[in-house]
Design an enzyme around this catalytic site. Structure first.
Site, PDB file in Angstrom:
ATOM      1  N   LYS A 175       0.873  -1.172   0.000  1.00  0.00           N
ATOM      2  CA  LYS A 175       0.000   0.000   0.000  1.00  0.00           C
ATOM      3  C   LYS A 175       0.911   1.223   0.000  1.00  0.00           C
ATOM      4  CE  LYS A 175      -3.135   2.714   2.801  1.00  0.00           C
ATOM      5  NZ  LYS A 175      -3.613   2.960   4.174  1.00  0.00           N
ATOM      6  N   GLY A 210      -8.288   9.097   9.691  1.00  0.00           N
ATOM      7  CA  GLY A 210      -8.617   9.191  11.108  1.00  0.00           C
ATOM      8  C   GLY A 210      -9.694  10.193  11.458  1.00  0.00           C
ATOM      9  N   ALA A 259      -9.586   5.433   4.204  1.00  0.00           N
ATOM     10  CA  ALA A 259      -9.551   6.597   5.105  1.00  0.00           C
ATOM     11  C   ALA A 259     -10.888   7.317   5.167  1.00  0.00           C
ATOM     12  CB  ALA A 259      -8.459   7.593   4.730  1.00  0.00           C
TER      13      ALA A 259
END
EC number: 2.8.1.10
Length: 260
Positions: free
Chosen positions: A102, A163, A189
């Site tokens: 990734k 986050g 995300a």
């Protein structure tokens, strides 16, 4: 098509689960292991910076992951230049982790948005070196198409900042990306709760990757189970086909034979 034969295929590899999970921010390794198990995920992403490559004698999170059961996806979290990301991927390969990576190249510490210019540079080099590259990118359809044209095995546009838990902030761009590329589109995300994951899958995304949404929950193991269910439900709803949106009502019962 049922979920039994509905596989996620990335670079020729087949996976039953469309949920990918991270390994950071858990209270301890035991909680991490339990959450991963309950999530049903088969692809586990690990920040190369968190793996003790130089001294494998010390306890590492890899000691708690069954590499026969899971596919490891090393990531370049914390890299801000193409050179740093390339070096990190090479370290992962040399350490025997994986060449299935990734790729993250961040723009700044405040937003953690991807630096697409550096991302494209890193992807070009890594692809030439035989890595299977899954790039974390912005929800820009043009960038995603360029990454596909270069040979990336999937594209991983953000739903919202890493986050943040803000959910899918721009579903329209995600839809355009889905129409623009043929490789798997994996939202990476921004997911905060199960409904966010379901929305991503209902849009037609091929998978969802998350970490904070599970590890940061009050009960990470319960949230992992919720995400497992949400991803499967969202995918099944997409395959089933939702009814069209209409301005006015439409009776669900026939109007023939009404008394009076």
């Amino acid at each position: 098509m049922t979920q039994t034969n509905d596989k996620l295929v990335i670079a020729g590899r087949e996976f039953d689960s469309r949920l990918m999970v991270g390994t950071g921010k858990y209270a301890d390794f035991q909680q991490m292991v339990r959450a991963i198990e309950v999530s049903g995920a088969q692809i586990i992403t690990v920040a190369v910076r968190r793996v003790n490559i130089s001294d494998r004698g010390k306890e590492s999170l890899l000691d708690h992951i069954d590499l026969k059961k899971y596919t490891l996806l090393p990531n370049t979290a914390g890299c801000y230049t193409a050179e740093d990301a390339i070096r990190t991927c090479r370290l992962a390969r040399e350490a025997g982790l994986s060449d299935f990576v990734k790729l993250e190249v961040l723009g700044d510490e405040k937003t953690l948005y991807p630096n697409n210019e550096e991302l494209l540079k890193a992807a070009k080099v890594l692809l030439a070196e035989g890595f299977t590259v899954l790039p974390y990118t912005s929800d820009d359809p043009i960038v995603c198409r360029r990454l596909e044209d270069m040979g990336c095995a999937a594209v991983m546009p953000l739903g919202a900042p890493i986050g943040s838990g803000l959910g899918i902030r721009n579903p329209y761009n995600i839809q355009i990306i889905l129409e623009s590329v043929k490789v798997p589109v994996i939202v990476d995300a921004g997911v905060g709760t199960a409904s966010d994951a379901a929305i991503a899958m209902e849009l037609g995304c091929h998978g969802v990757l998350m970490n904070t949404a599970i590890a940061g929950a009050k009960d990470p193991v319960a949230m992992a189970e919720a995400m497992n269910c949400a991803v499967r439900a969202g995918r099944l709803a997409y395959l089933a086909g939702r009814i069209p949106r209409k301005l006015y009502a439409s009776a669900s019962s026939p109007l023939t034979g009404i008394i009076g």
